[in-house]
Scaffold this motif. Structure first.
Motif, PDB file in Angstrom:
ATOM      1  N   VAL A  17     -14.157 -10.378 -58.031  1.00  0.00           N
ATOM      2  CA  VAL A  17     -12.960  -9.672 -57.452  1.00  0.00           C
ATOM      3  C   VAL A  17     -13.159  -9.659 -56.620  1.00  0.00           C
ATOM      4  CG1 VAL A  17     -12.916  -6.787 -57.532  1.00  0.00           C
ATOM      5  CG2 VAL A  17     -13.602  -8.188 -59.663  1.00  0.00           C
ATOM      6  N   GLY A  18     -14.777  -9.752 -55.321  1.00  0.00           N
ATOM      7  CA  GLY A  18     -14.636  -9.180 -53.825  1.00  0.00           C
ATOM      8  C   GLY A  18     -13.537 -10.231 -53.288  1.00  0.00           C
ATOM      9  N   GLY A  19     -13.778 -11.805 -53.770  1.00  0.00           N
ATOM     10  CA  GLY A  19     -12.472 -12.319 -53.189  1.00  0.00           C
ATOM     11  C   GLY A  19     -11.435 -12.475 -53.155  1.00  0.00           C
ATOM     12  N   ARG A  20     -10.947 -11.571 -54.223  1.00  0.00           N
ATOM     13  CA  ARG A  20      -9.599 -11.101 -54.515  1.00  0.00           C
ATOM     14  C   ARG A  20      -8.931  -9.803 -53.312  1.00  0.00           C
ATOM     15  NH1 ARG A  20      -7.741 -12.314 -60.409  1.00  0.00           N
ATOM     16  NH2 ARG A  20      -8.771 -13.794 -60.177  1.00  0.00           N
ATOM     17  N   LEU A  21      -9.850  -9.189 -52.801  1.00  0.00           N
ATOM     18  CA  LEU A  21      -9.662  -8.318 -51.686  1.00  0.00           C
ATOM     19  C   LEU A  21      -9.063  -8.818 -50.695  1.00  0.00           C
ATOM     20  CD1 LEU A  21     -13.113  -5.570 -52.913  1.00  0.00           C
ATOM     21  CD2 LEU A  21     -10.170  -5.493 -54.042  1.00  0.00           C
ATOM     22  N   PRO A  22      -8.391  -7.548 -50.367  1.00  0.00           N
ATOM     23  CA  PRO A  22      -8.229  -8.110 -48.759  1.00  0.00           C
ATOM     24  C   PRO A  22      -9.540  -8.363 -47.660  1.00  0.00           C
ATOM     25  CG  PRO A  22      -7.194  -6.364 -49.193  1.00  0.00           C
ATOM     26  CD  PRO A  22      -8.048  -6.768 -49.963  1.00  0.00           C
ATOM     27  N   GLN A  23      -9.793  -9.600 -46.761  1.00  0.00           N
ATOM     28  CA  GLN A  23     -10.949  -9.635 -46.379  1.00  0.00           C
ATOM     29  C   GLN A  23     -10.681  -8.720 -44.540  1.00  0.00           C
ATOM     30  OE1 GLN A  23     -13.886 -11.420 -47.932  1.00  0.00           O
ATOM     31  NE2 GLN A  23     -12.427 -10.858 -49.557  1.00  0.00           N
ATOM     32  N   TRP A  24      -9.347  -8.929 -44.522  1.00  0.00           N
ATOM     33  CA  TRP A  24      -9.393  -8.428 -42.609  1.00  0.00           C
ATOM     34  C   TRP A  24     -10.617  -7.523 -42.514  1.00  0.00           C
ATOM     35  CZ3 TRP A  24      -7.874  -3.542 -41.572  1.00  0.00           C
ATOM     36  CH2 TRP A  24      -7.154  -3.629 -42.112  1.00  0.00           C
ATOM     37  N   PRO A  25     -10.538  -6.618 -43.192  1.00  0.00           N
ATOM     38  CA  PRO A  25     -12.012  -5.091 -43.225  1.00  0.00           C
ATOM     39  C   PRO A  25     -13.044  -5.404 -42.255  1.00  0.00           C
ATOM     40  CG  PRO A  25     -10.193  -4.113 -45.332  1.00  0.00           C
ATOM     41  CD  PRO A  25      -9.812  -5.852 -44.568  1.00  0.00           C
ATOM     42  N   HIS A  26     -13.266  -6.816 -42.620  1.00  0.00           N
ATOM     43  CA  HIS A  26     -14.948  -7.425 -42.583  1.00  0.00           C
ATOM     44  C   HIS A  26     -14.770  -7.427 -40.762  1.00  0.00           C
ATOM     45  CE1 HIS A  26     -15.618  -7.016 -46.964  1.00  0.00           C
ATOM     46  NE2 HIS A  26     -14.885  -7.471 -47.866  1.00  0.00           N
ATOM     47  N   VAL A  28     -12.631  -7.172 -38.736  1.00  0.00           N
ATOM     48  CA  VAL A  28     -12.088  -5.832 -37.989  1.00  0.00           C
ATOM     49  C   VAL A  28     -13.917  -5.145 -37.493  1.00  0.00           C
ATOM     50  CG1 VAL A  28     -11.356  -3.805 -37.332  1.00  0.00           C
ATOM     51  CG2 VAL A  28      -9.738  -5.255 -38.512  1.00  0.00           C
ATOM     52  N   ALA A  29     -14.694  -4.955 -38.456  1.00  0.00           N
ATOM     53  CA  ALA A  29     -15.547  -4.283 -38.346  1.00  0.00           C
ATOM     54  C   ALA A  29     -16.893  -5.298 -37.781  1.00  0.00           C
ATOM     55  CB  ALA A  29     -16.526  -3.886 -40.022  1.00  0.00           C
ATOM     56  N   LEU A  30     -16.693  -6.399 -37.720  1.00  0.00           N
ATOM     57  CA  LEU A  30     -18.322  -7.111 -37.199  1.00  0.00           C
ATOM     58  C   LEU A  30     -18.070  -6.839 -35.684  1.00  0.00           C
ATOM     59  CD1 LEU A  30     -20.371  -8.665 -37.535  1.00  0.00           C
ATOM     60  CD2 LEU A  30     -18.789 -10.458 -38.801  1.00  0.00           C
ATOM     61  N   THR A  31     -16.232  -7.336 -35.723  1.00  0.00           N
ATOM     62  CA  THR A  31     -15.711  -7.646 -34.373  1.00  0.00           C
ATOM     63  C   THR A  31     -16.187  -6.639 -33.431  1.00  0.00           C
ATOM     64  OG1 THR A  31     -13.195  -8.105 -34.952  1.00  0.00           O
ATOM     65  CG2 THR A  31     -14.410  -9.005 -34.748  1.00  0.00           C
ATOM     66  N   THR A  32     -15.967  -5.222 -33.736  1.00  0.00           N
ATOM     67  CA  THR A  32     -15.864  -4.009 -33.259  1.00  0.00           C
ATOM     68  C   THR A  32     -17.847  -3.851 -33.018  1.00  0.00           C
ATOM     69  OG1 THR A  32     -14.380  -3.060 -34.635  1.00  0.00           O
ATOM     70  CG2 THR A  32     -15.567  -1.892 -33.384  1.00  0.00           C
ATOM     71  N   GLY A  33     -18.476  -4.067 -34.345  1.00  0.00           N
ATOM     72  CA  GLY A  33     -20.152  -3.631 -33.394  1.00  0.00           C
ATOM     73  C   GLY A  33     -20.336  -5.506 -32.223  1.00  0.00           C
ATOM     74  N   LEU A  34     -19.857  -6.443 -32.702  1.00  0.00           N
ATOM     75  CA  LEU A  34     -20.143  -7.550 -32.081  1.00  0.00           C
ATOM     76  C   LEU A  34     -19.926  -6.852 -30.627  1.00  0.00           C
ATOM     77  CD1 LEU A  34     -19.238 -10.626 -33.870  1.00  0.00           C
ATOM     78  CD2 LEU A  34     -21.809  -9.941 -32.707  1.00  0.00           C
ATOM     79  N   LEU A  61     -21.395 -15.046 -50.501  1.00  0.00           N
ATOM     80  CA  LEU A  61     -21.550 -15.789 -51.151  1.00  0.00           C
ATOM     81  C   LEU A  61     -21.175 -14.810 -52.967  1.00  0.00           C
ATOM     82  CD1 LEU A  61     -23.829 -18.449 -50.637  1.00  0.00           C
ATOM     83  CD2 LEU A  61     -21.046 -18.878 -50.245  1.00  0.00           C
ATOM     84  N   ASP A  62     -22.148 -14.376 -53.088  1.00  0.00           N
ATOM     85  CA  ASP A  62     -21.979 -13.527 -54.241  1.00  0.00           C
ATOM     86  C   ASP A  62     -21.293 -12.173 -53.997  1.00  0.00           C
ATOM     87  OD1 ASP A  62     -24.260 -12.083 -52.242  1.00  0.00           O
ATOM     88  OD2 ASP A  62     -25.736 -11.685 -54.556  1.00  0.00           O
ATOM     89  N   THR A  63     -20.677 -11.632 -53.366  1.00  0.00           N
ATOM     90  CA  THR A  63     -19.373 -10.449 -52.798  1.00  0.00           C
ATOM     91  C   THR A  63     -18.550 -11.146 -52.919  1.00  0.00           C
ATOM     92  OG1 THR A  63     -19.484 -10.140 -50.838  1.00  0.00           O
ATOM     93  CG2 THR A  63     -21.143  -9.210 -51.703  1.00  0.00           C
ATOM     94  N   GLY A  64     -17.997 -12.523 -52.494  1.00  0.00           N
ATOM     95  CA  GLY A  64     -16.859 -12.429 -52.342  1.00  0.00           C
ATOM     96  C   GLY A  64     -16.461 -11.929 -50.608  1.00  0.00           C
ATOM     97  N   GLY A  65     -16.664 -11.332 -50.065  1.00  0.00           N
ATOM     98  CA  GLY A  65     -16.873 -11.276 -48.555  1.00  0.00           C
ATOM     99  C   GLY A  65     -16.556 -12.426 -47.729  1.00  0.00           C
ATOM    100  N   ARG A  66     -15.535 -11.901 -46.767  1.00  0.00           N
ATOM    101  CA  ARG A  66     -15.829 -13.336 -46.169  1.00  0.00           C
ATOM    102  C   ARG A  66     -14.869 -12.585 -44.479  1.00  0.00           C
ATOM    103  NH1 ARG A  66     -12.926 -19.114 -47.169  1.00  0.00           N
ATOM    104  NH2 ARG A  66     -14.419 -19.179 -46.766  1.00  0.00           N
ATOM    105  N   PHE A  80      -7.627 -13.196 -39.210  1.00  0.00           N
ATOM    106  CA  PHE A  80      -5.864 -12.531 -39.964  1.00  0.00           C
ATOM    107  C   PHE A  80      -6.775 -14.050 -41.231  1.00  0.00           C
ATOM    108  CE2 PHE A  80      -5.730  -8.945 -37.482  1.00  0.00           C
ATOM    109  CZ  PHE A  80      -6.275  -8.438 -37.780  1.00  0.00           C
ATOM    110  N   THR A  81      -6.450 -14.731 -40.866  1.00  0.00           N
ATOM    111  CA  THR A  81      -6.662 -15.913 -42.035  1.00  0.00           C
ATOM    112  C   THR A  81      -7.088 -17.034 -40.940  1.00  0.00           C
ATOM    113  OG1 THR A  81      -4.362 -15.718 -42.247  1.00  0.00           O
ATOM    114  CG2 THR A  81      -5.015 -17.736 -43.152  1.00  0.00           C
TER     115      THR A  81
END
Length: 111
Positions: A17-26, A28-34, A61-66, A80-81
């Motif tokens: 399920v997680g792999g089918r969700l939009p990945q760009w928010p991850h 954006v959040a990570l680069t904002t913190g960095l 791996l187990d959330t499908g998040g990238r 974004f890609t």
């Protein structure tokens, strides 16, 4: 009192399920913190110079998040890609990333 995070792996349907969700928010959040870390001067300039133009990928791996991102002109920027090739990729389960964040495990000891 220290927090001990147990080792776990999320059920496989979560990654599907997680792999089918939009990945760009991850990314954006990570680069904002960095970038906040960069602006607070917590990373040495000579180390940051080594990152210029490099592509990175963090794959949970187990959330499908990238989260794909690059470092360019002194800032971390979301990609974004996800690029076909990266200069550095971190792939692990959520549990392993939490262990690293809590300093429960050393990165060299993870498989």
């Amino acid at each position: 009192m220290s927090l001990t995070i147990p080792s776990f792996t999320l059920p496989s349907f979560i990654a599907r399920v997680g792999g089918r969700l939009p990945q760009w928010p991850h990314a954006v959040a990570l680069t904002t913190g960095l970038n906040a870390i960069v602006k607070m001067k917590l990373l040495p300039d000579d180390s940051l110079a080594l990152l210029e133009g490099k592509n990175f990928l963090i794959d949970v791996l187990d959330t499908g998040g990238r989260a794909a991102f690059t470092f360019r002109d002194g800032l971390f920027r979301p990609v974004f890609t996800a690029p076909e090739t990266t200069d550095l990729a971190f792939r692990a389960t959520l549990s392993a990333f939490l262990h690293l964040a809590a300093r429960q495990d050393d990165p060299d000891t993870l498989l």
